[in-house]
Structure formats: structure tokens, C-alpha cells
Write a protein that holds these residues in place. Structure first.
Motif, mmCIF file in Angstrom:
data_model
loop_
_atom_site.group_PDB
_atom_site.id
_atom_site.type_symbol
_atom_site.label_atom_id
_atom_site.label_comp_id
_atom_site.label_asym_id
_atom_site.label_seq_id
_atom_site.Cartn_x
_atom_site.Cartn_y
_atom_site.Cartn_z
ATOM 1 N N LYS A 5 11.411 12.707 -15.914
ATOM 2 C CA LYS A 5 12.583 12.609 -15.355
ATOM 3 C C LYS A 5 12.663 11.065 -14.790
ATOM 4 O O LYS A 5 14.194 10.700 -14.848
ATOM 5 C CB LYS A 5 12.658 13.455 -14.197
ATOM 6 C CG LYS A 5 13.926 13.634 -13.257
ATOM 7 C CD LYS A 5 13.932 14.780 -12.249
ATOM 8 C CE LYS A 5 15.398 14.783 -11.550
ATOM 9 N NZ LYS A 5 15.871 13.452 -11.099
ATOM 10 N N TYR A 53 13.919 8.807 -17.471
ATOM 11 C CA TYR A 53 15.570 9.179 -17.771
ATOM 12 C C TYR A 53 16.337 8.681 -17.041
ATOM 13 O O TYR A 53 17.520 8.135 -17.433
ATOM 14 C CB TYR A 53 15.385 10.786 -18.093
ATOM 15 C CG TYR A 53 16.670 11.391 -18.491
ATOM 16 C CD1 TYR A 53 17.141 11.126 -19.797
ATOM 17 C CD2 TYR A 53 17.554 12.041 -17.550
ATOM 18 C CE1 TYR A 53 18.305 11.709 -20.120
ATOM 19 C CE2 TYR A 53 18.623 12.556 -17.694
ATOM 20 C CZ TYR A 53 19.344 12.371 -18.991
ATOM 21 O OH TYR A 53 20.378 12.726 -19.449
ATOM 22 N N TRP A 63 17.122 4.916 -16.904
ATOM 23 C CA TRP A 63 17.545 4.736 -18.223
ATOM 24 C C TRP A 63 19.028 4.942 -18.425
ATOM 25 O O TRP A 63 19.814 3.943 -18.525
ATOM 26 C CB TRP A 63 16.914 5.594 -19.527
ATOM 27 C CG TRP A 63 17.343 5.071 -20.763
ATOM 28 C CD1 TRP A 63 17.741 3.862 -21.089
ATOM 29 C CD2 TRP A 63 17.533 5.962 -21.890
ATOM 30 N NE1 TRP A 63 18.136 3.959 -22.711
ATOM 31 C CE2 TRP A 63 17.900 5.381 -22.852
ATOM 32 C CE3 TRP A 63 17.141 7.285 -22.098
ATOM 33 C CZ2 TRP A 63 18.185 5.967 -24.294
ATOM 34 C CZ3 TRP A 63 17.299 7.978 -23.388
ATOM 35 C CH2 TRP A 63 17.829 6.954 -24.175
ATOM 36 N N SER A 83 19.615 19.346 -23.832
ATOM 37 C CA SER A 83 18.002 19.176 -23.916
ATOM 38 C C SER A 83 17.229 20.072 -24.071
ATOM 39 O O SER A 83 17.155 20.595 -25.091
ATOM 40 C CB SER A 83 18.228 18.647 -22.153
ATOM 41 O OG SER A 83 18.441 19.590 -21.382
ATOM 42 N N VAL A 87 16.500 14.754 -25.638
ATOM 43 C CA VAL A 87 17.877 14.931 -25.301
ATOM 44 C C VAL A 87 18.938 14.407 -26.227
ATOM 45 O O VAL A 87 18.773 13.442 -26.946
ATOM 46 C CB VAL A 87 18.013 13.915 -23.769
ATOM 47 C CG1 VAL A 87 17.188 14.448 -22.818
ATOM 48 C CG2 VAL A 87 17.478 12.530 -24.141
ATOM 49 N N TYR A 92 12.412 2.422 -21.554
ATOM 50 C CA TYR A 92 11.940 3.626 -20.462
ATOM 51 C C TYR A 92 11.131 4.675 -21.465
ATOM 52 O O TYR A 92 11.451 5.987 -20.722
ATOM 53 C CB TYR A 92 13.523 4.175 -20.471
ATOM 54 C CG TYR A 92 14.177 3.134 -19.431
ATOM 55 C CD1 TYR A 92 14.143 2.875 -18.214
ATOM 56 C CD2 TYR A 92 15.157 2.244 -20.349
ATOM 57 C CE1 TYR A 92 15.031 1.826 -17.494
ATOM 58 C CE2 TYR A 92 15.901 1.080 -19.513
ATOM 59 C CZ TYR A 92 15.602 1.238 -18.270
ATOM 60 O OH TYR A 92 16.277 -0.046 -17.537
ATOM 61 N N PHE A 120 11.588 5.893 -24.568
ATOM 62 C CA PHE A 120 12.524 6.834 -25.475
ATOM 63 C C PHE A 120 12.478 6.155 -26.892
ATOM 64 O O PHE A 120 12.562 5.021 -27.051
ATOM 65 C CB PHE A 120 13.768 7.047 -25.127
ATOM 66 C CG PHE A 120 13.815 8.087 -23.878
ATOM 67 C CD1 PHE A 120 14.117 9.291 -24.101
ATOM 68 C CD2 PHE A 120 13.743 7.647 -22.731
ATOM 69 C CE1 PHE A 120 14.249 10.330 -23.242
ATOM 70 C CE2 PHE A 120 13.647 8.428 -21.571
ATOM 71 C CZ PHE A 120 13.912 9.740 -21.809
ATOM 72 N N TYR A 165 11.387 11.585 -25.491
ATOM 73 C CA TYR A 165 10.535 10.831 -24.536
ATOM 74 C C TYR A 165 9.215 10.859 -25.175
ATOM 75 O O TYR A 165 8.582 11.801 -25.551
ATOM 76 C CB TYR A 165 10.381 11.305 -23.443
ATOM 77 C CG TYR A 165 9.858 10.617 -22.370
ATOM 78 C CD1 TYR A 165 10.353 9.327 -21.772
ATOM 79 C CD2 TYR A 165 8.396 10.867 -22.094
ATOM 80 C CE1 TYR A 165 9.384 8.687 -20.778
ATOM 81 C CE2 TYR A 165 7.859 10.183 -21.104
ATOM 82 C CZ TYR A 165 8.227 9.348 -20.427
ATOM 83 O OH TYR A 165 7.610 8.428 -19.829
#
Length: 269
Positions: free
Chosen positions: A110, A113, A116, A132, A182, A216, A218, A241
Motif C-alpha cells: 500500500k 502504491y 506512486w 485490484s 492493479v 515504486y 511495479f 507489485y
């Protein structure tokens, strides 16, 4: 008396001559050995065909990739691999957190995310989360609905199944079950009603997301050119992620997650 000295001198001379001959022979032997070794090495190098040289180069590059692998493990929570060939463990416990939008993600991702999307906002992009975490039951509903839609368009059952599985994983095989995936687009794109289609990559926001995603943790989970490895067609909106260190490595070597896991497995990680 003189004869004895003469014999002695002759003997010494002969011995000296023998030593000289032995030294000469020894030197010649060493030179020949060195020459043969050099010739053999040179011959060995010259004997490689272009195909063999290319293969050797590939092997060296592959070994370099293995040597550079991060100190991680395929059992790490952020490297769980789920696809149509490897369904999720139904007993896996995922620490989910609910976002303001009502969608859920793994709480361990989290912070990255949020950071980002905050950075995207500062760059001028309003990013919207379209999907998600998804339960197996919900995936079954989506899967069945997609097949029915194609059937209604007069596709055969086999065709409907194939077209569905180009973009929708079979129930249990969806990465959305992990809480680490996501589907995101910008609000302007969403307002067009075009939805989740590859052409989202025509948007500046998608380019920004791709350019900064690894910072981040991903990756673009289903990139172009990796359909054979992932089993899913190109999805410009689906991000996954994996953590910063893993994401940087995957991006550097242009790998799919499947290929990365294979490398880690080969290295015994």
C-alpha cells in the motif's frame, strides 16, 4: 702421464659436450611445447563457427544475469506467481486492506502504491483504480460472462473460450487473486468509455506510469512481446507489485515475471 691428462681432457670435453647437447635439446623441447600449446589454443579459437561463438556469447550473458540476481527468493510474498498453469493456493492468507475506492490490495504494498499515485498526481495525472483484488468466485463470474458475450456474438464455444482467455485468466489462475495486481487508467481515458484496452498506451499517463513504475516496485505484468511466456495478450493497464529491487532487475533485462522466476529457480533461490 701426458696420456692420462689427454684422456682426462677428452673426457671432460665429452661430458661438457653432452651437457650442452642435453641443454640444447631441452630448450628445443620447451620451445616446441610452447609453440604447440600456442598453436593448439589459436587453432581452438579459430575453430569456433559463428554459430558457436554466438552460443558462447549467449551462455556468458546468461551467466552474467544469474550472477547479478538480487538476494531474493521465489517464496517471497511479493514474488508469488499465479497464472493459468499455476493456480493460486486456496489456503493462502493475504493481508488485504480496503482503499477509499472500496477496492482491496495487499496491505504490504500500500505505501508504495500510494506514493506512486501521489507522484502521478503531482505530474498532472489523475489515476483511477479500475480493478485490484478479485476472489476466485468473482473471477468465475467475469470468465463466464465473457464467454457468454462472445456466444451471443455468434462465436462457437471453442472460439468464445479462446477469445476470453486471451485477456481473462481462468478462475484460480488470475493474478488479481494475489492482491498484488492493479488495473489502472487515467480519469480522462475512463470517461471516454473505452475501458481496459491496449490502446490505453496512447495516453501520456500510461507512459508516465511505465517510466516510473519500477521506482515504486511495479512492473507491467503483460507486456508486448511476452505473450508466449505469460499466456496473456498485451495489457497496457495491468501492473503488478514485485518490490523495487525485483522490478529494477526485471526492467533491466526485459523479462516477464515468469522468466524472472525461472532465473531465480535456476539459481536455487
Amino acid at each position: 702421464m701426458y696420456k692420462k691428462f689427454a684422456v682426462l681432457f677428452v673426457s671432460i670435453g665429452l661430458l661438457s659436450g653432452c651437457n650442452a647437447v642435453e641443454n640444447t635439446v631441452s630448450d628445443m623441447t620447451q620451445k616446441m611445447t610452447k609453440t604447440e600449446t600456442s598453436t593448439s589454443a589459436a587453432s581452438s579459437e579459430k575453430s569456433l563457427t559463428p554459430a558457436e561463438e554466438q552460443q558462447l556469447k549467449k551462455e556468458q550473458e546468461h551467466q552474467a544475469m544469474l550472477d547479478e540476481l538480487p538476494d531474493v527468493s521465489t517464496t517471497d510474498w511479493n514474488l508469488i506467481l499465479v497464472n493459468n498453469s499455476k493456480p493460486i493456493d486456496p489456503d493462502l492468507k493475504i493481508p488485504l486492506v480496503t482503499l477509499p475506492s472500496g477496492y482491496m490490495i495487499d496491505e504490504r504494498m500500500k505505501e508504495d502504491y500510494d506514493n506512486w499515485l501521489d507522484a502521478a498526481s503531482k505530474a498532472g495525472f489523475d489515476i483511477v483504480l479500475a480493478s485490484s483484488y478479485r476472489s476466485v468466485d468473482l473471477q468465475q463470474t467475469n470468465y463466464d460472462s465473457s464467454i457468454q458475450r462472445y456466444l451471443d456474438e455468434n462465436y462457437s464455444q471453442e472460439e468464445a473460450k479462446k477469445k476470453t482467455e486471451d485477456y481473462i485468466a481462468i478462475p484460480g489462475g488470475s493474478e488479481h487473486h494475489t492482491g498484488l495486481a492493479v488495473d489502472i487508467v487515467d480519469d480522462e481515458w475512463l470517461d471516454t468509455g473505452k475501458g481496459l484496452i491496449p490502446e490505453y498506451d496512447t495516453q501520456d499517463s500510461q507512459h508516465w506510469l511505465v517510466d516510473h513504475m519500477t521506482d515504486y516496485g511495479f512492473i507491467l505484468r503483460y507486456p508486448q512481446g511476452k505473450e508466449k511466456e505469460t499466456g496473456i495478450e498485451y495489457e497496457s493497464w495491468h501492473f503488478r507489485y514485485v518490490g523495487v529491487e525485483n522490478a529494477k532487475y526485471i526492467e533491466k533485462y526485459d523479462l516477464s515475471l515468469e522468466e524472472y522466476i525461472d532465473l531465480l529457480t535456476e539459481a536455487g533461490k
